[in-house]
Design a protein around this motif. Structure first.
Motif, PDB file in Angstrom:
ATOM      1  N   UNK A  81       0.803  -1.264   0.006  1.00 54.07           N
ATOM      2  CA  UNK A  81      -0.009   0.057   0.052  1.00 54.07           C
ATOM      3  C   UNK A  81       0.861   1.278   0.065  1.00 54.07           C
ATOM      4  N   UNK A  82       0.316   2.204  -0.528  1.00 56.85           N
ATOM      5  CA  UNK A  82       0.974   3.601  -0.579  1.00 56.85           C
ATOM      6  C   UNK A  82       0.520   4.526   0.405  1.00 56.85           C
ATOM      7  N   UNK A  83       1.232   5.616   0.847  1.00 58.95           N
ATOM      8  CA  UNK A  83       0.533   6.784   1.270  1.00 58.95           C
ATOM      9  C   UNK A  83       0.151   7.694   0.390  1.00 58.95           C
ATOM     10  N   UNK A  84      -1.221   8.144   0.658  1.00 58.30           N
ATOM     11  CA  UNK A  84      -1.814   8.992  -0.605  1.00 58.30           C
ATOM     12  C   UNK A  84      -1.783  10.398  -0.541  1.00 58.30           C
ATOM     13  N   UNK A  85      -1.063  10.938   0.436  1.00 59.62           N
ATOM     14  CA  UNK A  85      -0.836  12.234   0.972  1.00 59.62           C
ATOM     15  C   UNK A  85       0.637  12.499   1.460  1.00 59.62           C
ATOM     16  N   UNK A  86       1.570  12.832   0.865  1.00 54.72           N
ATOM     17  CA  UNK A  86       2.944  12.905   1.265  1.00 54.72           C
ATOM     18  C   UNK A  86       2.924  14.455   1.733  1.00 54.72           C
ATOM     19  N   UNK A  87       2.564  14.665   3.219  1.00 51.10           N
ATOM     20  CA  UNK A  87       2.169  16.085   3.577  1.00 51.10           C
ATOM     21  C   UNK A  87       3.625  16.734   3.901  1.00 51.10           C
ATOM     22  N   UNK A  88       3.518  17.839   4.346  1.00 51.63           N
ATOM     23  CA  UNK A  88       4.629  18.505   5.081  1.00 51.63           C
ATOM     24  C   UNK A  88       4.887  17.623   6.773  1.00 51.63           C
ATOM     25  N   UNK A  89       3.607  17.575   7.365  1.00 57.94           N
ATOM     26  CA  UNK A  89       3.667  16.924   8.519  1.00 57.94           C
ATOM     27  C   UNK A  89       4.608  15.313   8.268  1.00 57.94           C
ATOM     28  N   UNK A  90       4.299  14.627   7.294  1.00 58.10           N
ATOM     29  CA  UNK A  90       4.928  13.320   7.191  1.00 58.10           C
ATOM     30  C   UNK A  90       6.169  13.574   6.693  1.00 58.10           C
ATOM     31  N   UNK A  91       6.662  14.559   5.947  1.00 61.31           N
ATOM     32  CA  UNK A  91       8.309  14.832   5.762  1.00 61.31           C
ATOM     33  C   UNK A  91       8.828  15.550   7.085  1.00 61.31           C
ATOM     34  N   UNK A  92       8.430  16.038   7.957  1.00 59.84           N
ATOM     35  CA  UNK A  92       8.908  16.530   9.292  1.00 59.84           C
ATOM     36  C   UNK A  92       9.064  15.175  10.081  1.00 59.84           C
ATOM     37  N   UNK A  93       8.130  14.452  10.127  1.00 60.17           N
ATOM     38  CA  UNK A  93       8.012  13.177  11.093  1.00 60.17           C
ATOM     39  C   UNK A  93       9.369  12.412  10.551  1.00 60.17           C
ATOM     40  N   UNK A  94       9.561  12.239   9.041  1.00 61.67           N
ATOM     41  CA  UNK A  94      10.952  11.521   8.545  1.00 61.67           C
ATOM     42  C   UNK A  94      12.048  12.104   9.009  1.00 61.67           C
TER      43      UNK A  94
END
Length: 211
Positions: A81-94
């Motif tokens: 499965x893929x993440x459908x929304x690569x958001x700013x929050x997602x990137x910051x968490x990484x």
């Protein structure tokens, strides 16, 4: 011949699994680790692996897999499965994870982090989905190779209806969607495809060497 090539010669897309043979927990754990270690662009891992070991659910998925019976026969079904929304929050968490694991300073991380936030903010939802799907194919290739090396049989599938899978898997209203399916287990003794010669181009037609 080296053993990795022997393993790749041995593998094929299984058409019939032995329903009496199940993969051990150790084998499944190994596949989970292999999935998690797959290389992805920027290291963002916009993926999740669903591991289905439920015969009723597997049988219900067959109708949405163009009636490919391997989904019901397999020991387990791996769904990428893929993440459908690569958001700013997602990137910051990484980047927070990088900092926690490597203790890298903000001075080093922030420019790259901000570049990615800007890059993804300019992408449409479809562009993000296409990018994430490419990462799923990397993971599928990695899993196929690991399966071959571990003598685990598999059958990679694109032929299924993601919306129906998402509904049955309970992820329809989340930021995930299914993109690839990989039934795994052990081939049936009477699967005629197991003995067929591989059909591949000769190396001279598939390799370009520049010296």
């Amino acid at each position: 011949m080296n053993s990795s090539i022997d393993s790749l010669q041995w593998r094929y897309a299984v058409k019939k699994f032995d329903t009496t043979k199940l993969l051990s927990e150790a084998k499944i754990s190994l596949l989970k680790e292999a999935f998690n270690l797959t290389a992805t662009s920027y290291g963002l891992q916009p993926l999740k692996l669903m591991v289905v070991h439920n015969k009723e659910l597997q049988e219900n998925l067959v109708a949405h897999s163009y009636y490919q019976q391997q989904v019901a026969q397999a020991s387990h079904v791996l769904i990428l499965c893929i993440e459908t929304n690569i958001s700013e929050a997602y990137i910051r968490n990484y980047f927070n994870l990088i900092k926690d694991i490597r203790n890298t300073s903000d001075e080093i991380l922030n420019p790259f982090r901000d570049t990615l936030i800007t890059t993804f903010s300019k992408m449409t939802a479809e562009e993000k989905k296409a990018w994430a799907t490419k990462q799923a194919y990397l993971a599928m290739g990695n899993l196929l190779t690991v399966c071959a090396l571990e003598n685990i049989d598999s059958c990679p599938m694109e032929g299924f209806v993601p919306s129906k899978y998402d509904e049955l898997l309970g992820i329809k209203d989340t930021n995930l969607t299914s993109v690839l399916v990989l039934p795994v287990g052990y081939r049936a003794a009477d699967d005629l495809f197991a003995t067929l010669e591989k059909v591949r181009k000769p190396l001279s037609d598939s390799i370009i060497e520049i010296n």
